[in-house]
Design a protein around this motif. Structure first.
Motif, PDB file in Angstrom:
ATOM      1  N   THR A   1       0.816  -1.232   0.000  1.00 13.81           N
ATOM      2  CA  THR A   1       0.000   0.000   0.000  1.00 13.81           C
ATOM      3  C   THR A   1       0.844   1.274   0.000  1.00 13.81           C
ATOM      4  O   THR A   1       0.298   2.370  -0.076  1.00 13.81           O
ATOM      5  N   ILE A   2       2.164   1.124   0.091  1.00 13.54           N
ATOM      6  CA  ILE A   2       3.029   2.305   0.118  1.00 13.54           C
ATOM      7  C   ILE A   2       2.914   3.059  -1.215  1.00 13.54           C
ATOM      8  O   ILE A   2       2.992   2.452  -2.285  1.00 13.54           O
ATOM      9  N   PRO A   3       2.707   4.370  -1.176  1.00 16.87           N
ATOM     10  CA  PRO A   3       2.517   5.141  -2.423  1.00 16.87           C
ATOM     11  C   PRO A   3       3.735   5.122  -3.344  1.00 16.87           C
ATOM     12  O   PRO A   3       3.605   5.060  -4.560  1.00 16.87           O
ATOM     13  N   GLU A   4       4.915   5.189  -2.737  1.00 16.49           N
ATOM     14  CA  GLU A   4       6.141   5.239  -3.550  1.00 16.49           C
ATOM     15  C   GLU A   4       7.239   4.477  -2.833  1.00 16.49           C
ATOM     16  O   GLU A   4       7.579   4.789  -1.692  1.00 16.49           O
ATOM     17  N   ARG A   5       7.780   3.464  -3.486  1.00 22.92           N
ATOM     18  CA  ARG A   5       8.809   2.627  -2.872  1.00 22.92           C
ATOM     19  C   ARG A   5      10.199   3.065  -3.309  1.00 22.92           C
ATOM     20  O   ARG A   5      10.390   3.445  -4.462  1.00 22.92           O
ATOM     21  N   ASP A   6      11.152   2.974  -2.388  1.00 20.68           N
ATOM     22  CA  ASP A   6      12.547   3.206  -2.760  1.00 20.68           C
ATOM     23  C   ASP A   6      13.337   1.923  -2.506  1.00 20.68           C
ATOM     24  O   ASP A   6      12.753   0.876  -2.179  1.00 20.68           O
ATOM     25  N   ALA A   7      14.647   1.978  -2.652  1.00 26.17           N
ATOM     26  CA  ALA A   7      15.478   0.781  -2.494  1.00 26.17           C
ATOM     27  C   ALA A   7      15.334   0.185  -1.101  1.00 26.17           C
ATOM     28  O   ALA A   7      15.318  -1.039  -0.927  1.00 26.17           O
ATOM     29  N   VAL A   8      15.217   1.058  -0.090  1.00 25.88           N
ATOM     30  CA  VAL A   8      15.099   0.580   1.292  1.00 25.88           C
ATOM     31  C   VAL A   8      13.812  -0.224   1.464  1.00 25.88           C
ATOM     32  O   VAL A   8      13.797  -1.257   2.148  1.00 25.88           O
ATOM     33  N   SER A   9      12.716   0.237   0.860  1.00 23.62           N
ATOM     34  CA  SER A   9      11.429  -0.472   0.962  1.00 23.62           C
ATOM     35  C   SER A   9      11.576  -1.908   0.451  1.00 23.62           C
ATOM     36  O   SER A   9      11.183  -2.874   1.126  1.00 23.62           O
ATOM     37  N   TRP A  10      12.126  -2.036  -0.756  1.00 25.46           N
ATOM     38  CA  TRP A  10      12.308  -3.353  -1.364  1.00 25.46           C
ATOM     39  C   TRP A  10      13.283  -4.209  -0.558  1.00 25.46           C
ATOM     40  O   TRP A  10      13.031  -5.389  -0.304  1.00 25.46           O
ATOM     41  N   ASN A  11      14.386  -3.619  -0.145  1.00 23.99           N
ATOM     42  CA  ASN A  11      15.405  -4.372   0.591  1.00 23.99           C
ATOM     43  C   ASN A  11      14.887  -4.863   1.942  1.00 23.99           C
ATOM     44  O   ASN A  11      15.293  -5.927   2.418  1.00 23.99           O
ATOM     45  N   CYS A  12      13.997  -4.073   2.560  1.00 21.27           N
ATOM     46  CA  CYS A  12      13.383  -4.504   3.826  1.00 21.27           C
ATOM     47  C   CYS A  12      12.608  -5.799   3.625  1.00 21.27           C
ATOM     48  O   CYS A  12      12.696  -6.722   4.438  1.00 21.27           O
ATOM     49  N   MET A  13      11.838  -5.856   2.534  1.00 24.36           N
ATOM     50  CA  MET A  13      11.037  -7.052   2.273  1.00 24.36           C
ATOM     51  C   MET A  13      11.917  -8.250   1.913  1.00 24.36           C
ATOM     52  O   MET A  13      11.664  -9.374   2.355  1.00 24.36           O
ATOM     53  N   ILE A  14      12.946  -8.011   1.128  1.00 25.61           N
ATOM     54  CA  ILE A  14      13.880  -9.100   0.793  1.00 25.61           C
ATOM     55  C   ILE A  14      14.552  -9.613   2.067  1.00 25.61           C
ATOM     56  O   ILE A  14      14.689 -10.832   2.275  1.00 25.61           O
ATOM     57  N   ASP A  15      14.938  -8.680   2.938  1.00 25.65           N
ATOM     58  CA  ASP A  15      15.562  -9.050   4.206  1.00 25.65           C
ATOM     59  C   ASP A  15      14.591  -9.855   5.073  1.00 25.65           C
ATOM     60  O   ASP A  15      14.981 -10.834   5.726  1.00 25.65           O
ATOM     61  N   GLY A  16      13.314  -9.439   5.068  1.00 17.73           N
ATOM     62  CA  GLY A  16      12.313 -10.162   5.844  1.00 17.73           C
ATOM     63  C   GLY A  16      12.163 -11.595   5.373  1.00 17.73           C
ATOM     64  O   GLY A  16      12.065 -12.529   6.182  1.00 17.73           O
ATOM     65  N   CYS A  17      12.144 -11.772   4.063  1.00 17.85           N
ATOM     66  CA  CYS A  17      12.056 -13.129   3.492  1.00 17.85           C
ATOM     67  C   CYS A  17      13.300 -13.944   3.845  1.00 17.85           C
ATOM     68  O   CYS A  17      13.214 -15.137   4.156  1.00 17.85           O
TER      69      CYS A  17
END
Length: 322
Positions: free
Chosen positions: A229-245
């Motif tokens: 639902t985040i309006p605009e993602r940056d590298a940190v947003s994506w990396n957080c999810m990859i890290d979570g996985c």
């Protein structure tokens, strides 16, 4: 007119010195001629000298010869020490130069000092800084309050941070983000979510702080709900999810996020996270294939962390010759 001409010549010399001997001569002329006492010139000179590590020691030398130093001069030098970073020297300058010469602070002084105290890990000095904020009448200053929210959060005094947050008559994006980050770092994800929900405006940092918080407590579903639902993602947003996985060992989901990630946003951290995950779950072939894509695509430059994963894969596959 002659003074102005000399002023311009010396200022030009300060801008164009070729070696330290020449710079020392210019500074000596400034001090002897008295031009160093001109407020505009002193400000420009200290700012210029603080901009480079080689000339920085001359900034404190010039400061010592000023008859009427002001908060800008002090703040500039303290900031330069912090940028090195040399936090103890920044505090020494404050005590031995600024306080010793009774230079009045301005509203930039204490946020800078509180940051130094926080980064050096000295809660005691931070408390002294808070006392001086009140003493000098900056208790309601937004920048000072934001710096205190961060300081108390970093030192685990989240109750004090919240008190400062609640007592502020004006809050901005930094105030809210600092409070969210404080709650997340102190393991209070529910309280962080409540502040997030109450925010009048959010930026990508607000979202990333909370996503990282959910990832930190292992709630990947809540993190993913926010991420989608985040309006605009940056590298940190994506990396957080990859890290979570990666934390829960979900390789396929990590790869899906990595593949969805826009090439323009993907960075070396993104690549390293998936490479390390492949190596950890012993997908050595996949690790080397991904590394090949990284090198061929030239999206990011491999670093030491990259090589650790790649060499681990090579060693286990008997391909150290690669």
């Amino acid at each position: 007119m002659a003074v102005r001409g000399k002023h311009e010549v010396l200022f030009a010399a300060l801008e164009s010195w070729k070696n330290l001997h020449e710079l020392n001569q210019v500074l000596s002329q400034l001090i002897v001629s008295g031009l160093s006492q001109h407020p505009l010139f002193a400000t420009s000179a200290i700012k210029k000298l603080c901009s480079h590590s080689v000339t920085f020691p001359r900034a404190t030398f010039l400061f010592d010869h000023l008859h009427h130093p002001d908060a800008f001069h002090c703040n500039t030098i303290i900031r330069a020490y912090a940028r090195k970073p040399d936090f103890p020297a920044a505090l020494r300058f404050y005590y031995c130069k600024m306080l010793a010469r009774s230079v009045p602070p301005n509203h930039y002084t204490f946020p800078l000092l509180i940051k130094v105290c926080t980064d050096i890990g000295s809660f005691r000095e931070g408390l002294k800084g808070h006392a001086r904020i009140v003493k000098f009448g900056f208790g309601s200053d937004l920048f000072a309050r934001n710096s205190l929210i961060r300081m108390y959060s970093v030192f685990g005094r989240i109750g004090n941070a919240r008190m400062g947050f609640d007592e502020s008559c004006w809050l901005d994006l930094v105030s809210y983000n600092s409070m969210i980050d404080g709650y997340v770092k102190n393991g209070e994800i529910g309280a962080a979510r409540k502040v997030f929900n109450e925010m009048p405006d959010r930026d990508v940092l607000s979202w990333n702080c909370l996503i990282a918080g959910y990832v930190g407590v292992g709630d990947l579903d809540a993190a993913n709900e926010l991420f989608e639902t985040i309006p605009e993602r940056d590298a940190v947003s994506w990396n957080c999810m990859i890290d979570g996985c990666a934390r829960v060992g979900n390789v396929s989901l990590a790869v899906k996020f990595f593949d969805r990630m826009p090439a323009a946003v993907r960075n070396v951290v993104s690549w390293n996270s998936v490479l390390a995950l492949h190596a950890r779950v012993k997908n050595y072939g996949e690790c080397l294939m991904l590394f090949g894509k990284m090198v061929e695509g030239r999206e990011a430059v491999p670093n030491e962390a990259t090589l650790v994963s790649v060499l681990t894969a090579c060693a286990n596959l008997g391909k150290l010759s690669m």
